[in-house]
Scaffold this motif. Structure first.
Motif, PDB file in Angstrom:
ATOM      1  N   PRO A  32       0.834  -1.199   0.000  1.00 19.12           N
ATOM      2  CA  PRO A  32       0.000   0.000   0.000  1.00 19.12           C
ATOM      3  C   PRO A  32       0.873   1.254   0.000  1.00 19.12           C
ATOM      4  O   PRO A  32       1.909   1.288   0.653  1.00 19.12           O
ATOM      5  CB  PRO A  32      -0.772  -0.104   1.306  1.00 19.12           C
TER       6      PRO A  32
ATOM      7  N   TYR B 294       3.132   6.196  10.163  1.00 23.78           N
ATOM      8  CA  TYR B 294       3.099   4.941   9.419  1.00 23.78           C
ATOM      9  C   TYR B 294       4.437   4.219   9.467  1.00 23.78           C
ATOM     10  O   TYR B 294       5.497   4.844   9.453  1.00 23.78           O
ATOM     11  CB  TYR B 294       2.756   5.205   7.964  1.00 23.78           C
TER      12      TYR B 294
ATOM     13  N   PRO C 198       0.772  -2.125   6.243  1.00 19.65           N
ATOM     14  CA  PRO C 198       1.565  -1.141   6.987  1.00 19.65           C
ATOM     15  C   PRO C 198       0.964  -0.943   8.375  1.00 19.65           C
ATOM     16  O   PRO C 198      -0.171  -1.345   8.617  1.00 19.65           O
ATOM     17  CB  PRO C 198       1.433   0.126   6.154  1.00 19.65           C
ATOM     18  N   LEU C 199       1.738  -0.341   9.243  1.00 18.53           N
ATOM     19  CA  LEU C 199       1.250  -0.131  10.605  1.00 18.53           C
ATOM     20  C   LEU C 199       1.003   1.354  10.832  1.00 18.53           C
ATOM     21  O   LEU C 199       1.687   2.204  10.255  1.00 18.53           O
ATOM     22  CB  LEU C 199       2.284  -0.613  11.615  1.00 18.53           C
ATOM     23  N   LEU C 200       0.055   1.613  11.647  1.00 19.43           N
ATOM     24  CA  LEU C 200      -0.203   2.985  12.061  1.00 19.43           C
ATOM     25  C   LEU C 200       0.064   3.037  13.556  1.00 19.43           C
ATOM     26  O   LEU C 200      -0.607   2.372  14.329  1.00 19.43           O
ATOM     27  CB  LEU C 200      -1.658   3.349  11.746  1.00 19.43           C
TER      28      LEU C 200
END
Lengths: 635, 611
Positions: free
Chosen positions: A168, A522, A569-571
């Motif tokens: 993404p 992110y 992905p990480l937030l």
């Protein structure tokens, strides 16, 4: 009936052998004579029910022949002078997905027999190859360039593997030529130029989010450069992809969006989907079999998944018009081949969905370790368009949508824990192969503001410690470079492997926060690259349609296939000061309290003594005299 | 500061403070109470307003229309629930799958430390079912949660059905930017806790739960839905969460805005809003609403499924449908629309809810009291402790002051040793530790020896230890130094006062209501304590009696007054619930009371028996 089948297969073999060509440089259409033979045998099953005449017309189309250079040049010679030596192919693959959704993948390939990087040769005459990219390649001595813009996350569990995976947001990885002395400088300039070309925020790529993976990203084209000093990799997980990125991407096509498959790319439909990904891949490839000279390949891909519920209005029926609100009327005149493929592997008897118009052409290819069968529609033929002069593929589902898939390799990632001080990144990798273990390369690039505690790194499979055989870790430098962690992990068969590492959230300087700090920060997708044992090799019980001699040892190139899986992905929320009015109030109050506390503390701890005022001068003089005289002093 | 650094003026000031100490303290106390009661007076409060821009001006259009379908689904769900004798997991999974969600289940089990007699459960085993609606073109980084508990009996069927109907409607929309998780949890809070711990991969309360497969990134907000009838007369908003945490005020504003828009009656603490603030009834009504909120917040438990989300920094609230005997009814479609509107607005959020207040009291849904307004009420009470401490400090230091200009004087013979103060402190805290640990650990022994159930055993052990604590420590200093001195208890009181001030101050910062209630009862007695005071007064203002009073006041406020014996039973159940909340969800009120407040109070108790 059996006799019929035998006869048919003979015909097929004959037809095929007249078309078949040995060479292939395309991964998608990787097939050899051997498999072709098998194909034609299995084909009988597929279409046994079709009427005899139609059967005769039906032919196995050799996908290789189209790709082959000599063949295509003869094609294009009629159109263009030989000096140009470039060609363009376009194709659209449509894969109906189990969930009822539909996956459309466009690929446009421009091939040009020239070398941008040759010393002293300035390439100035461009025909099919976009000039903007050609100039970039030669100016920055780029050996290979891969850029992708993706909006959405590929749902492996529902959709299976994509043809070309992408994370993404935006991803860019570039191999520079080994003559480049200032790689970082070139990289910086290159990202800025690309940012302009694609109207994207690639200029946000700087040293703090660039890494040099040592093993995960190998060149896909010619050349064995493995010195990762010349590789740069960066992702922008936050990048939002929209029409403004699509338009410049379409402009790179020789026909633009005026003709050919590209007319389907109307942004109002492409962005009314579950997944959208567009990419540009440039790499040098061999010009001929001897590989005496280089050719450049530009591959533009666009993948899109349409959702059954939101765009299908619940009706399980898809058509080109419904998907793109356009139908096809012609191929791109500049294209040497222009085709539409529909994946009908799961639909051999037409029991799952119905396809109209039917096509006499079938193709087969081993894609991602699985042998797939395709209906092929050749847009360069007039009969494809029928009487209406327009081609609108219709796909009507009959069956029910299936359950979730179990892809052989699958990965996901999440942040564990709560609070704003520490946390833990969990990466879970699933190997769903029933009996084969295989190694995967896991690459993680974590921004510096998550301070990884690398000593807490654990890798566990089946609740046992799983020691990675290779670890490449580059710690972050605050405000200069991100963490890079690469590991080679052996995944036991049918297992879940969990990689965890703890981190502490840094407190940023107040100018370093983004304008929306409470949204979170992110962390880009981690990349799992692996050679996965293929489904074809997994099927041990395939004796029924195939000769026994072909099935004992799995064919080498089919036995495993390369897959890259991106996790989400990480937030991550960082400790964020309240930037609004209360923040000022807190600052002010703290100051006041600090001052007040200081004074109070001072008062409480100090002892007071009355200070004697100093005696006047006359008294001091008198005392001086008295001291000299030895008389008691005055007080 | 010049005032204080001049020794003469300083002496005058301290003289004034010590001379007028008692009147000042009384004035402060009264002012604190009056200030607090004044908070509910409408002209003193602020009108609520939407702070978050992303939710403010972009009014969404609600199109949900399958309320009827939801009601028929509720019947179907009820039938399956009866057939399965609990949560119909398979049916739910199928129902969610057919609506195009990614469905996952999580099984969990938890053995309670002792049987919960209110809800009749001990060994809890259950399954959570949740479906994730994947937002198109979103990278799985953000999510919203809608949860409906699957309760035993025929309660909450409509909530689950409405959840499924919403899921179906939401699935066909393209505008989602965040994934939406539809969670049906079993065993109400225990299920929610298990799910949250699974989702965040933490284990703070010793649950045994299966790992979660499907996730959707960081959860931004959650709504819990409780609905037990086909039509409702009003919707109640529940905000109070674990440890007195509250969601961002914007969530309450959002709910209020949509209730206004759709013409749904909305209540808070089950009380409607009145407009006649200038009448005595109007004021009393607002004061009652606020007092209810204070009491609920003070007890530190989660008053709905939403309360457990708050620990994970997820703004959450419960919406509870109430069906009373009013004529004006709201149907399921309207509730669906209300939820649709709220979820769509939350979906529009660019950042987490952070603009509005996190610390507030609500005298009504349209008025709020922010931290800046209510803190002075507590401050006025807390300052009494400091004033008394100052007074004591001056008195203790008086002989030393006389020797100010003398160089040094020998150690005063009358000054009490550290030991005299330390011993009561240590003993009090050990009693506190016993109160914290023993009830749960000794239950088996108690059950063996006495004819009581486990729950009773735990509660009665707690009360026994509490009472034993009163008898235990009050003559230690005599063993150490013979006769208790005047100086001795003063030093002890000074220490205890400062200790209490710090304790209450910290508590009030985290949970204002708890801090304030404790201050109201503890401050007068601790400020005025001398060995001459009556022990009865001291006992009547002890923490345990504070809880008892709160029980009675609460029952009075919810218009369900109880007799003394019923009140006592409620008191016992409150204690057992407090201990259970601590064990199951990590509520901190029980350890705070047992480990800090009670020992601190014991230190004052000690003074009573000094001589």
């Amino acid at each position: 009936m059996a006799a019929h089948r035998c006869g048919l297969s003979l015909v097929c073999i004959l037809i095929f052998s007249s078309l078949a060509h040995p060479s292939s440089c395309d991964t998608l259409e990787k097939a050899n004579d051997n498999t072709a033979e098998k194909r034609s045998i299995s084909e009988v099953n597929t279409d046994g029910s079709v009427a005899g005449e139609a059967l005769n017309e039906r032919q196995w189309q050799s996908t290789d022949a189209e790709v082959d250079r000599s063949d295509s040049t003869t094609h294009s010679e009629a159109l263009t002078p030989a000096a140009a030596r470039d060609e363009f192919q376009e194709e659209l693959v449509i894969r109906p997905l189990h969930s009822g959704d539909i996956y459309a993948s466009f690929q446009f390939r421009t091939l040009w027999d020239t070398d941008f990087l040759q010393e002293g040769q300035k390439v100035s005459h461009y025909r099919l190859f976009p000039k903007s990219l050609g100039q970039v390649l030669s100016k920055f001595s780029v050996r290979e360039l891969h850029i992708s813009f993706t909006q959405g996350f590929w749902r492996t569990m529902q959709w299976g593997q994509p043809f070309i995976p992408s994370p993404p947001g935006a991803e860019l990885w570039v191999w520079f030529h080994d003559t480049v002395s200032d790689v970082d400088g070139n990289w910086k300039e290159l990202t800025n130029v690309l940012s302009g070309i694609f109207c994207a925020s690639l200029n946000f790529i700087d040293l703090t989010n660039t890494v040099q993976p040592s093993a995960s990203f190998k060149p896909l084209g010619l050349g064995n450069a493995t010195d990762h000093r010349f590789l740069r990799y960066a992702t922008l997980p936050r990048e939002i992809v929209c029409t403004e990125n699509l338009t410049p991407w379409k402009k790179l096509l020789p026909c633009g969006s005026k003709a050919g498959l590209a007319v389907l790319m109307k942004s109002e439909k492409l962005f009314h989907s579950s997944f959208h990904s567009q990419a540009v891949h440039i790499r040098p490839i061999c010009q001929d079999e001897q590989c005496s000279s280089k050719a450049w390949e530009l591959r533009q891909t666009l993948n899109v998944v349409f959702d059954l519920h939101t765009s299908g209005q619940g009706k399980k029926e898809w058509s080109l018009f419904k998907m793109f609100s356009r139908t096809l009327t012609e191929a791109c005149p500049l294209a040497s081949s222009s085709k539409v493929y529909v994946d009908i592997t799961d639909n051999p008897e037409g029991e799952l969905f119905e396809l109209s118009p039917a096509t006499p052409l079938l193709g087969q290819a081993v894609v991602l370790g699985d042998r797939r069968t395709y209906s092929v529609y050749d847009l360069s033929r007039a009969e494809t368009f029928g009487q209406l002069r327009s081609f609108n593929l219709l796909l009507r589902w009959k069956g029910d949508s299936g359950d979730m898939l179990r892809p052989l390799l699958h990965a996901e990632r999440y942040v564990a824990g709560f609070g704003l001080q520490t946390g833990e990144i969990h990466t879970v990798i699933y190997n769903n192969h029933p009996y084969r273990a295989f190694p995967v390369l896991l690459m993680d690039s974590v921004p510096w503001y998550l301070q990884l505690y690398i000593h807490t790194l654990t890798v566990t499979s089946k609740s046992r410690d799983n020691k990675p055989s290779y670890i490449h870790y580059q710690p972050a430098k605050d405000r200069h470079r991100p963490h890079l962690l690469e590991m080679l992990i052996q995944l036991p068969p049918h297992s879940m492997t969990e990689v965890t590492v703890q981190f502490e959230r840094a407190l940023l300087k107040w100018t370093e926060y983004t304008p929306d700090p409470n949204h979170g920060f992110y962390v880009g997708s981690s990349v799992v690259s692996a050679l996965v044992p293929s489904m074809v090799a997994m099927r041990t019980n395939f004796t029924q349609d195939q000769p026994l001699f072909s099935s004992f040892v799995p064919v080498k190139e089919e036995s495993s296939y390369f897959v890259r899986v991106y996790t989400e992905p990480l937030l991550v929320n960082l400790p964020t000061p309240d930037f609004s009015m209360p923040y000022n109030v807190i600052c002010l109050t703290c100051t006041v309290v600090a001052v007040g506390y200081g004074s109070f503390y001072n008062l409480l701890t100090r002892t007071f003594q009355v200070d004697e005022p100093s005696p006047p001068l006359s008294k001091r003089l008198a005392n001086l005299i008295r001291r000299m005289r030895g008389v008691p002093l005055l007080t | 500061m010049g005032l204080l650094s001049d020794p003469n003026r300083r002496k005058a000031l301290t003289g004034l403070l010590t001379r007028l100490n008692t009147p000042i303290c009384i004035v402060c106390y009264l002012a604190g109470i009056v200030w607090f009661m004044g908070l509910a007076f409408e002209p003193f409060t602020l009108r609520t307003y939407m702070s978050e821009n992303a939710m403010g001006s972009t009014m969404v259009e609600e199109r949900f229309s399958s309320g009827e379908r939801a009601l028929s689904l509720a019947k179907e769900f009820d039938a399956h629930k009866r057939k399965a004798g609990g949560m119909p997991v398979e049916w739910l999974v199928k129902a969610m799958q057919s609506r195009g969600l990614e469905v996952f289940t999580q099984s969990f089990s938890r053995k309670l430390p002792f049987p919960d007699e209110n809800k009749e459960r001990y060994m809890v085993r259950g399954t959570n079912v949740y479906g994730i609606l994947r937002a198109p073109r979103a990278p799985r980084t953000e999510a919203l949660v809608i949860t409906a508990p699957c309760s035993p009996g025929n309660t909450n069927n409509q909530a689950v059905a409405l959840l499924l109907a919403l899921a179906q409607y939401f699935r066909n929309q393209i505008y989602w930017a965040k994934d939406i998780i539809f969670l049906v949890n079993e065993h109400d809070l225990i299920g929610t806790q298990a799910w949250l711990e699974g989702y965040h991969h933490t284990n703070i309360t010793e649950y045994i739960s299966g790992s979660l497969r499907g996730r959707a990134g960081s959860i931004q907000a959650a709504l819990s839905l409780e609905l037990s009838s086909d039509v409702i007369t009003s919707l109640d908003l529940v905000l109070e969460g674990l440890n007195g945490q509250l969601p961002n005020l914007d969530l309450a504003n959002l709910f209020y805005a949509f209730c206004q828009k759709l013409g749904v009656l909305c209540t808070i603490q089950g009380k409607l809003q009145r407009n006649d603030w200038d009448t005595a009834e109007g004021y009393t009504h607002a004061a009652q609403t606020m007092m209810l909120m204070v009491l609920k917040q003070a007890c530190g438990r989660s008053w709905g499924d939403h309360g457990l989300f708050l620990r994970y920094h997820i703004e959450a609230a419960s919406v509870r449908g109430i069906n009373s005997f009013r004529h004006y009814k709201t149907d399921a479609t309207t509730i669906g629309r209300l939820l649709e509107g709220m979820v769509r607005k939350l979906n529009n959020l660019l950042e987490r809810l952070h603009q509005s207040y996190f610390f507030y009291l609500l005298p009504s849904l349209s008025r709020f009291v922010s931290i800046g307004y209510y803190m002075p009420a507590f401050g006025l009470l807390a300052v009494i402790l400091l004033l008394r401490a100052l007074d004591l400090w001056v008195h203790l230091g008086a002989p030393a002051l006389a020797a100010v200009d003398g160089v040094t004087e020998a150690e005063q013979p009358s000054s009490p040793g550290v030991l005299t103060v330390l011993t009561p402190v240590v003993i009090s805290h050990l009693t506190g530790v016993a109160l914290y640990l023993l009830p749960v650990h000794l239950q088996e022994m108690a059950v063996e020896h006495f004819p009581v159930s486990e729950t009773e055993a735990v509660v009665l052990t707690a009360i026994a230890i509490y009472t034993a604590g009163l008898a235990l420590p009050h003559n230690t200093q005599r063993l150490l130094s013979g006769e208790g001195t005047e100086q001795g208890w003063k030093v002890l009181k000074l220490t205890a006062l400062l200790y209490l001030a710090v304790l209450l101050g910290c508590t009030a910062l985290i949970n204002f209501s708890l801090g304030f209630i404790l201050a109201v009862t503890l401050v007068p007695i601790t400020a005025s304590i001398t060995p001459a005071l009556y022990a009865v007064v001291m006992v009547l203002l002890s923490p345990a009696f504070t809880i008892l009073y709160c029980v009675f006041i609460y029952q009075e406020l919810i218009e369900a007054p109880v007799s003394v014996s019923e009140g006592w039973m409620l008191f016992l159940s409150v204690i057992s619930q407090g201990i259970l909340d601590h064990a199951l969800y990590g509520s901190l009120v029980y350890p705070l009371l047992a480990l800090f407040i009670y020992p601190c109070w014991l230190m004052f108790w000690n003074i009573l028996f000094w001589n």
